[in-house]
Design a protein around this motif. Sequence first.
Motif, PDB file in Angstrom:
ATOM      1  N   VAL A  88       5.866  43.456  50.509  1.00  0.00           N
ATOM      2  CA  VAL A  88       5.087  42.433  49.643  1.00  0.00           C
ATOM      3  C   VAL A  88       6.113  41.893  48.571  1.00  0.00           C
ATOM      4  CG1 VAL A  88       3.264  42.374  47.758  1.00  0.00           C
ATOM      5  CG2 VAL A  88       3.104  43.848  49.974  1.00  0.00           C
ATOM      6  N   HIS A  89       6.079  40.787  48.016  1.00  0.00           N
ATOM      7  CA  HIS A  89       7.002  40.066  47.118  1.00  0.00           C
ATOM      8  C   HIS A  89       6.659  40.840  45.726  1.00  0.00           C
ATOM      9  CE1 HIS A  89       8.568  37.064  44.504  1.00  0.00           C
ATOM     10  NE2 HIS A  89       9.286  36.827  45.621  1.00  0.00           N
ATOM     11  N   PHE A  90       8.029  41.072  44.963  1.00  0.00           N
ATOM     12  CA  PHE A  90       7.999  41.950  43.866  1.00  0.00           C
ATOM     13  C   PHE A  90       6.979  41.391  42.696  1.00  0.00           C
ATOM     14  CE2 PHE A  90      10.557  38.579  42.295  1.00  0.00           C
ATOM     15  CZ  PHE A  90      10.836  38.535  40.906  1.00  0.00           C
ATOM     16  N   THR A  91       6.494  40.160  42.841  1.00  0.00           N
ATOM     17  CA  THR A  91       5.644  39.720  41.846  1.00  0.00           C
ATOM     18  C   THR A  91       4.320  40.123  41.978  1.00  0.00           C
ATOM     19  OG1 THR A  91       5.195  37.821  43.064  1.00  0.00           O
ATOM     20  CG2 THR A  91       6.741  37.318  41.508  1.00  0.00           C
ATOM     21  N   HIS A  92       4.104  40.795  42.826  1.00  0.00           N
ATOM     22  CA  HIS A  92       2.725  41.705  43.277  1.00  0.00           C
ATOM     23  C   HIS A  92       2.987  43.179  42.982  1.00  0.00           C
ATOM     24  CE1 HIS A  92       0.833  38.093  45.115  1.00  0.00           C
ATOM     25  NE2 HIS A  92       2.071  37.783  45.602  1.00  0.00           N
ATOM     26  N   ALA A  93       3.935  43.328  42.328  1.00  0.00           N
ATOM     27  CA  ALA A  93       4.072  44.926  42.030  1.00  0.00           C
ATOM     28  C   ALA A  93       3.451  45.290  40.909  1.00  0.00           C
ATOM     29  CB  ALA A  93       5.751  45.093  41.923  1.00  0.00           C
ATOM     30  N   PRO A  94       2.941  46.631  40.619  1.00  0.00           N
ATOM     31  CA  PRO A  94       2.304  46.879  39.460  1.00  0.00           C
ATOM     32  C   PRO A  94       3.123  46.671  38.133  1.00  0.00           C
ATOM     33  CG  PRO A  94       2.472  48.782  41.014  1.00  0.00           C
ATOM     34  CD  PRO A  94       3.309  47.596  41.422  1.00  0.00           C
ATOM     35  N   GLN A  95       2.372  46.368  37.056  1.00  0.00           N
ATOM     36  CA  GLN A  95       2.994  46.165  35.902  1.00  0.00           C
ATOM     37  C   GLN A  95       4.022  47.135  35.322  1.00  0.00           C
ATOM     38  OE1 GLN A  95       2.658  42.734  34.844  1.00  0.00           O
ATOM     39  NE2 GLN A  95       4.239  43.361  33.301  1.00  0.00           N
ATOM     40  N   GLY A 143       9.688  49.038  48.488  1.00  0.00           N
ATOM     41  CA  GLY A 143       8.865  48.483  49.236  1.00  0.00           C
ATOM     42  C   GLY A 143       8.587  46.989  48.964  1.00  0.00           C
ATOM     43  N   PHE A 144       9.299  46.540  48.327  1.00  0.00           N
ATOM     44  CA  PHE A 144       8.754  44.939  47.962  1.00  0.00           C
ATOM     45  C   PHE A 144      10.295  44.183  48.174  1.00  0.00           C
ATOM     46  CE2 PHE A 144       6.238  47.613  45.094  1.00  0.00           C
ATOM     47  CZ  PHE A 144       5.025  46.666  45.174  1.00  0.00           C
ATOM     48  N   THR A 145       9.895  42.691  48.363  1.00  0.00           N
ATOM     49  CA  THR A 145      10.908  41.809  48.781  1.00  0.00           C
ATOM     50  C   THR A 145      11.418  41.246  47.342  1.00  0.00           C
ATOM     51  OG1 THR A 145       9.513  40.137  49.189  1.00  0.00           O
ATOM     52  CG2 THR A 145      10.352  41.286  50.893  1.00  0.00           C
ATOM     53  N   PHE A 146      12.658  40.685  47.324  1.00  0.00           N
ATOM     54  CA  PHE A 146      13.134  40.081  45.679  1.00  0.00           C
ATOM     55  C   PHE A 146      14.321  39.523  46.439  1.00  0.00           C
ATOM     56  CE2 PHE A 146      16.503  39.968  42.576  1.00  0.00           C
ATOM     57  CZ  PHE A 146      15.433  39.774  41.235  1.00  0.00           C
ATOM     58  N   PRO A 147      14.362  38.018  45.662  1.00  0.00           N
ATOM     59  CA  PRO A 147      13.679  37.263  44.784  1.00  0.00           C
ATOM     60  C   PRO A 147      12.553  36.744  45.659  1.00  0.00           C
ATOM     61  CG  PRO A 147      15.603  36.197  44.857  1.00  0.00           C
ATOM     62  CD  PRO A 147      15.733  37.638  45.954  1.00  0.00           C
TER      63      PRO A 147
END
Length: 60
Positions: A5-12, A56-60
């Motif tokens: 999942v894109h990093f902008t959807h990561a927990p705060q 587990g996230f994609t960036f950028p």
Amino acid sequence: MSDNVHFTHAPQEMIKEYIKVLDQTAVDMGRTNSRDDRVDWVAVNNKMIEWWKGKGFTFP
């Protein structure tokens, strides 16, 4: 296509941790907050890509 999942959807809280890791990585790679900084921001970005990938996230 990635299952990550894109990093902008990561927990705060994880985004707050990222900001700290980004700052420390930049310092470790030469950032001094002066006009004469010569930080390789591409290299810093590559480290952040790996950091997010490990979470587990994609960036950028």
